[in-house]
Design a protein around this motif. Structure first.
Motif: not given
Length: 522
Positions: A386-405
């Motif tokens: 889950p930690v690996l998946a969670g960091t992947f999610l945060v990094a991915g969401l930053s790649g799609l320019s999610l507000p707050g990142l």
């Protein structure tokens, strides 16, 4: 503090460290890694100390040094940083120790995420330190010839990182990268030598100093256009922009993940940095002439890179194509020539470096666990790691320019700044945001969601070392998403000087219509 040779020291330290690492016994892998990490941390600490002395309201270039190098040719050892160069140097020195940490294993079986068995561990870490020196040098150079030297010297460690430590087709990818880069470098060299001839004609002496070259006026427009193209094509290859981007997906598929963090996260920024620094300021008229075409290719890069990312079956190639799209946003902001767009583009260089750096590190962790980069070989990772998946999610969401990142602020500034001058380009470019949501969320769903496939069951979650490698990047992405102003305060003065040079000191007035004298709207 201003008189201390900070930048020369920061360039020399990683080079000395690379030599020391190279001289250590190959059997002592732990000592090799400790030495490399220690040198990179020392460089990082010294860079932060230097950066704390930077005055955004002071002289444009600070921590400057200038000594004769090749006097008969007018070449100086001249270094200094403005706000844009400073933040890119900081990006470099932050990522290098994290890459070293991510490439570290205690058992010595594979040498880390990036070093395949039976290949020299110490050479790999020595190459990373050498590359760090080159990256600092290329951003710090204020003599165009010195810039060119570092621009070309970077190819050497990158070539060996890909060609010696990459996948099955590493030789092809390394040679393709080298040929593309050498072709661009050759064009730049011709333009650099031509600049010296112009300095003799207009200034009465040959010089490569940036601050002197930018004072040259009344250059023949045709000559300026050829010189602009010589620099721009070299930078477009490095960036990489469509249609000279094809070396990147091949390099990404074959290169070790840690090396990719530096190649895409930092090295490719030399292209967009060069456009902002040299193309616009040395050839302002030619830049204005080329801007509509460059913007068209930037928008093409945004859409094309995003569409190709959606269709990838390899994780590293997918991240590479997302970067083609993101670099399109950066180039768009540079050539829109408004304060918001250019500041956003400079900020985007930094934010993209951290965002893509996190993605490549996490992809590297996934690949070393599954022994595959194919998206179809994953599934259900979030159930077992889950930690690996969670960091992947945060990094991915930053790649799609999610507000707050972090990338959201820079992408928003680029689009709003571009819209005030090139409405259609900004509107079409916005489609890249939608496409980014598709390729990021779909990839997450296929790799992390659903039931855990057989070969994912039992996959180890992030180790403490891997968490230490990724956590600082994730923290920076979040902090920069909410509080980017300190970085913008450093960047903005340099952007203002650039816009004044290209004849756009004022942004276009907002297009909100006018009110007729009788109070009715026309």
């Amino acid at each position: 503090m201003e008189d201390f040779p900070w930048l020369s020291l920061l360039i020399a330290l990683p080079l000395v460290g690379a030599v020391v690492v190279g001289l250590l016994p190959g059997a002592k892998e732990a000592l090799v890694k400790q030495t490399a990490l220690g040198v990179s941390l020392l460089v990082g600490v010294l860079t932060v100390v230097m950066a704390l002395g930077f005055d955004p309201d002071g002289a444009r270039f600070q921590f400057t040094e200038k000594y004769w190098w090749i006097k008969q040719f007018g070449v100086h050892w001249a270094v200094g940083v403005d706000g844009v160069a400073l933040v890119l140097v900081l990006l470099s020195v932050i990522l290098v120790p994290l890459v070293i940490l991510a490439s570290w294993t205690a058992d010595g079986r594979s040498g880390g995420v990036d070093v395949p068995a039976k290949r020299s561990v110490k050479t790999y870490f020595a190459l990373l330190l050498a590359l760090e020196a080159m990256m600092i040098g290329v951003f710090a150079a204020t003599d165009v010839f010195v810039f060119y030297v570092f621009f070309e010297a970077m190819l050497i460690p990158v070539y060996f990182l890909i060609g010696s430590y990459g996948g099955a087709q590493r030789s092809y990818a390394a040679v393709k990268f080298l040929l593309y880069s050498l072709f661009g470098g050759l064009l730049m060299l011709v333009a650099v030598l031509w600049l010296v001839k112009l300095s003799n004609e207009h200034l009465g002496h040959g010089t490569f100093l940036f601050e002197e070259l930018r004072t040259i006026k009344d250059v023949d427009p045709t000559t300026a256009k050829w010189l602009f193209l010589g620099f721009f094509i070299a930078f477009a290859i490095k960036a990489p922009m469509v249609p000279v981007h094809t070396w990147l997906p091949d390099a990404a598929a074959q290169a070790p993940a840690g090396a990719l963090v530096l190649i895409v996260g930092v090295l490719d920024k030399v292209g967009t940095y060069g456009m902002l620094r040299f193309c616009l300021e040395l050839f302002p008229g030619a830049s204005a002439w080329a801007a509509p075409v460059v913007i068209a290719f930037a928008v093409l890069s945004i859409v094309y890179g995003a569409v190709l990312a959606i269709g990838q079956v390899d994780l590293k190639r997918l991240v590479a194509y997302t970067s083609v799209s993101h670099f399109g946003f950066i180039v768009l902001g540079i050539f829109a020539m408004t304060s918001a767009a250019q500041s956003g583009a400079a900020l985007y260089m930094v934010n993209h470096g951290f965002s893509t750096g996190a993605l490549f590190l996490i992809v590297g962790f996934l690949i070393v666990r599954r022994r595959s980069a194919k998206i179809s070989d994953f599934g259900g990772v979030q159930k077992v790691a889950p930690v690996l998946a969670g960091t992947f999610l945060v990094a991915g969401l930053s790649g799609l320019s999610l507000p707050g990142l972090a990338p959201f602020v820079s992408e928003f500034m680029v689009l709003t700044g571009t819209f005030s001058r090139y409405e259609v380009a900004a509107i079409v470019a916005t489609s890249g945001i939608v496409l980014a949501a598709v390729y990021i969320l779909w990839t997450y769903q296929r790799t992390m969601g659903g039931p855990a496939v057989e070969k994912v069951q039992g996959m180890a979650d992030l180790t403490a070392r891997e968490k230490w490698a990724v956590a600082p990047i994730i923290a920076i992405i979040v902090v920069m998403g909410f509080f980017p102003q300190p970085v913008l305060n450093v960047i903005n003065p340099s952007v203002k000087v650039t816009l004044e040079r290209v004849g756009h000191p004022q942004d276009p007035a907002p297009k909100i219509g006018t009110v007729a004298e009788n109070g009715a709207r026309p």
